[in-house]
Design an enzyme around this catalytic site. Structure first.
Site, short mmCIF file in Angstrom:
data_model
loop_
_atom_site.label_atom_id
_atom_site.label_comp_id
_atom_site.label_asym_id
_atom_site.label_seq_id
_atom_site.Cartn_x
_atom_site.Cartn_y
_atom_site.Cartn_z
N ASP A 294 51.72 38.64 -33.43
CA ASP A 294 52.61 39.06 -33.07
C ASP A 294 52.75 40.36 -34.16
OD1 ASP A 294 55.62 37.51 -32.38
OD2 ASP A 294 54.82 39.97 -32.74
C1 GLC Z 1 57.73 41.36 -30.32
C2 GLC Z 1 57.33 40.29 -30.18
C3 GLC Z 1 56.17 39.63 -29.08
C4 GLC Z 1 56.57 41.06 -28.86
C5 GLC Z 1 55.13 42.47 -29.93
C6 GLC Z 1 55.45 42.96 -29.42
O1 GLC Z 1 57.99 41.61 -32.74
O2 GLC Z 1 57.95 39.02 -30.96
O3 GLC Z 1 56.63 38.68 -28.25
O4 GLC Z 1 55.27 40.40 -27.67
O5 GLC Z 1 56.39 41.95 -31.03
O6 GLC Z 1 55.98 43.93 -28.90
#
Ligand code: GLC
Length: 723
Positions: A273
């Site tokens: 993430d």
């Molecule tokens: C965010 C989220 C994740 C998302 C990623 C990219 O913080 O936790 O679900 O896909 O970053 O945007």
């Protein structure tokens, strides 16, 4: 066992493997690390400074994938740098959160889950994939599969709800819709099942907080949707930001290596993430970025999203012997394989070449109206009378169409959604509609009580358009109170006191705790955030163009103090009883939810009859059938859902009082009678044993069918599994 890559056959696969081996052999260490580095842009138009950094990194082969860049021109410019200017000409992964639509924004996942229609779930993902691919996207960070049982957590809005069986079916439908049968298709994108796992169980519903659930619950509840996604061929997995009993998922080798890759035979890519690799330092499990990078890579995280952790730490980690070149090569190979599966080496510009598909507004409207849940209909005020002449709309969500996009609408245009007012005006051309905000969503004003009272006096019926701003749910949006924000209650109370019939619409990313409204309004509907066709969908339901058919896939609490609340509770030694003080209940509220899992009324009235199970004694390896009659006892044609639950009465591990094992939709004309039938393999009665393995034990099982988890809405019979 490595899962064979898609493609016409082993020759094609052999060529691909050979090509990857050749590439890997030619790559410098910096280029290998570059393939594991995903850099962030900031939307369709990146700032000049950012764009230069991205371009330099791509040209040098130090960036192998990007996120939050979309639009053919932007994407193709970066892709051209990769495939024409970098030394090894390796194409880029281009990722974006396409959660519920891309240009055409559909209802939020918590709303769409309530359709309980796997075909429509798949269709909406396919439509979103085609629109995203037309913008150059080849990877989406969806579906989100976090089982969510605590509406204080804002990301419940992005989830399919509280039940692992529904989340698993949702996972399969969305993976198929995004990826299709062959990922080389230019209108398809690689899907990412996220966030593995148990993110929805954060302490006190507080975003990013620690998770301390049992491994039994992890295997019973939180992992099944991911197993289903892997079974459907999902291309990528994203671990959660959170920890699991002190081990951050970004460094959880036991789950990522042993369960996901060894037990589930997942051969795709694990993408961290956003910044999660670096955050291992904050978790307190890594002393510096070198240790963090080493922990994540060893655990099986292939791509570092936006932390720059791999770029800054892996070379030193190698030098310090914290990782091996084999571990590095393993991740690089997986990334190259995904790029091959997507056809990016052969056709790096295929996505974005074609004209965008026609807008899916018809589909958006169908999804939206089917997502609406009729929670109460205490007085027969719906459908709206065709001769209605004076309608009052009161509330901050009557005209604020931008909110209808919900919290994750990356590329949706806030100007596009149809507001509730616009939808009703289009549906009721002969009706005067007076509209009054009454109280701002921004929560910085005074409730206009006088104006509300005056409008109510003039109107034949009042529709309250209440709820949350889109930013009050989704990521980083936990709430400790779940009532209506700000002074909305004051304007609602004024309307309720006016004596004019009141219908309340609740637009939100989560169930709201409003018992005072539910008990007094003539009707209450959960309208969630319905996307660009919101207003038309609301009008379709209120006018009876669509007989409401949406269901709750989350239990709706009476009070925050009940949380987490969900139907699949274990019975405890003193099972909840309203007539027994010394049972699992509260002094101040009933132990039951305001609305049960599966709840959703209709303008029709359905009754279940003649439940039959056969045979009544079953053996391992066998199956049994369950049949039930469904009668529409009204003069209005409609659709309903019948759920099939099981209860294992005695087992070596205490089993929940109910577990969903299937559902079916049925449409019935006025006064029509139909029948539903399930053929259930005995294997479906397995549960997770003390050894965390699927276990089947002889004994008695109750089979329940019902319109929801509420006992009053269920019929039951008992079968015996013989040794
Ligand atoms: C965010 C989220 C994740 C998302 C990623 C990219 O913080 O936790 O679900 O896909 O970053 O945007």
């Amino acid at each position: 066992m490595r899962r064979p890559m898609s493609g016409p056959g082993s020759l094609q696969q052999g060529n691909i493997v050979a090509r990857i081996d050749t590439l890997l052999g030619a790559m410098t260490l910096a280029e290998k690390i570059g393939q594991l580095n995903m850099a962030a842009g900031s939307g369709a138009v990146s700032g000049p400074g950012e764009r230069v950094a991205l371009e330099e990194g791509v040209r040098a082969g130090h960036i192998g994938s990007v996120l939050n860049v979309w639009g053919t021109q932007q994407v193709h410019a970066l892709q051209r740098l990769a495939v024409e200017n970098s030394r090894l000409r390796i194409p880029l992964l281009v990722g974006l959160d396409v959660l519920h639509g891309h240009r055409t924004i559909f209802p939020i996942p918590l709303a769409e889950a309530g359709l309980l229609d796997e075909g429509l779930w798949e269709r909406s993902a396919a439509a979103a994939a085609a629109e995203a691919a037309a913008d150059g996207i080849n990877l989406t960070f969806a579906p989100m599969l976090d089982v969510s049982r605590d509406p204080r957590w804002g990301r419940i809005a992005e989830s399919p709800g509280e039940d692992p069986y529904i989340a698993a079916r949702f996972a399969v439908a969305k993976t198929r819709g995004f990826q299709g049968a062959d990922l080389r298709e230019a209108a398809r994108v690689a899907a990412t099942a996220k966030h593995l796992c148990a993110y929805g169980a954060v302490t006190a519903g507080r975003e990013y907080a620690a998770v301390d659930t049992s491994m039994l619950s992890v295997h019973e509840t939180y992992l099944p949707p991911f197993a289903a996604a892997v079974g459907a061929g999902v291309a990528a997995i994203m671990p959660a930001f959170t920890d699991l009993a002190g081990v951050p998922l970004t460094a959880h080798g036991e789950l990522l290596e042993n369960w996901l890759r060894a037990r589930q035979a997942f051969a795709g890519v694990v993408i961290s993430d956003y910044n999660a690799v670096s955050e291992l330092i904050n978790h307190g499990v890594a002393g510096d970025i070198v240790e963090a990078a080493a922990l994540a890579l060893r655990a099986g995280v292939d791509i570092d999203m936006a932390a720059g952790g791999y770029s800054r730490g892996l070379e030193q980690a190698l030098q310090r012997g914290l990782i091996s070149m084999a571990q590095l090569d393993r991740s690089v190979r997986r990334v190259l394989e995904l790029k091959e599966r997507l056809g990016l080496f052969a056709h790096p510009f295929a996505r974005g070449e074609s004209n965008p598909p026609p807008e899916s507004r018809t589909l958006a409207r169908e999804l939206a109206r089917r997502s609406i849940v009729l929670l109460t209909h205490r007085q027969p005020v719906l459908p709206l009378a065709p001769g209605l002449r004076r309608l009052g709309l009161i509330g901050p969500l009557a005209e604020d169409s931008a909110q209808m996009l919900g919290p994750w609408a990356a590329s949706g245009s806030p100007r596009e959604p149809v507001s509730v007012r616009a939808g009703l005006a289009a549906a009721l051309p002969g009706c005067r509609i007076d509209c009054l905000e009454g109280y701002p969503l921004s929560d910085d004003g005074e409730p206009a009580i006088g104006a509300v009272e005056e409008l109510c006096q003039e109107a034949e019926l009042v529709i309250l358009c209440l709820g949350e701003a889109a930013v009050m749910s989704g990521e980083a949006a936990s709430r400790s109170h779940l009532g209506l924000p700000g002074g909305q209650r004051a304007i609602a109370e004024a309307a309720l006191a006016s004596g004019t019939p009141v219908v309340a619409l609740l637009s939100s990313g989560r169930p709201l705790v409003v018992p005072w409204l539910i008990e007094r309004a003539h009707a209450v509907l959960a309208t969630w955030f319905l996307g660009i066709e919101a207003g038309h969908a609301v009008a379709d339901v209120l006018t009876g163009q669509h007989n409401p058919s949406g269901k709750l896939t989350v239990s709706w609490p009476r009070a925050v103090g009940q949380l987490p609340i969900f139907y699949a509770q274990r019975p405890s030694g003193r099972p909840s009883r309203s007539d027994e003080r010394f049972s699992s209940c509260y002094l101040d509220v009933p132990f039951t939810p305001q609305f049960h899992f599966g709840h959703g009324l209709s303008y029709s009235r359905f009754e279940l009859q003649q439940l039959e199970c056969s045979p009544l004694t079953v053996r391992s390896g066998g199956s049994f059938t369950v049949s039930v009659a469904v009668e529409n006892q009204s003069d209005t044609a409609g659709e309903t859902v019948v759920f099939l639950f099981v209860r294992d009465l005695v087992a070596s591990v205490a089993q929940p009082v109910l577990l969903l094992k299937g559902w079916q939709r049925i449409s019935l004309g006025a006064r029509e009678r139909g029948a539903l039938r399930w053929n259930i393999p005995v294997e479906a009665l397995r549960f997770i044993g003390r050894d965390l393995e699927p276990t089947l034990e002889p004994g008695r099982f109750e089979i329940h069918v019902g319109h929801s988890a509420a006992s009053v809405e269920r019929l039951a019979c008992t079968i015996e599994l013989s040794a």
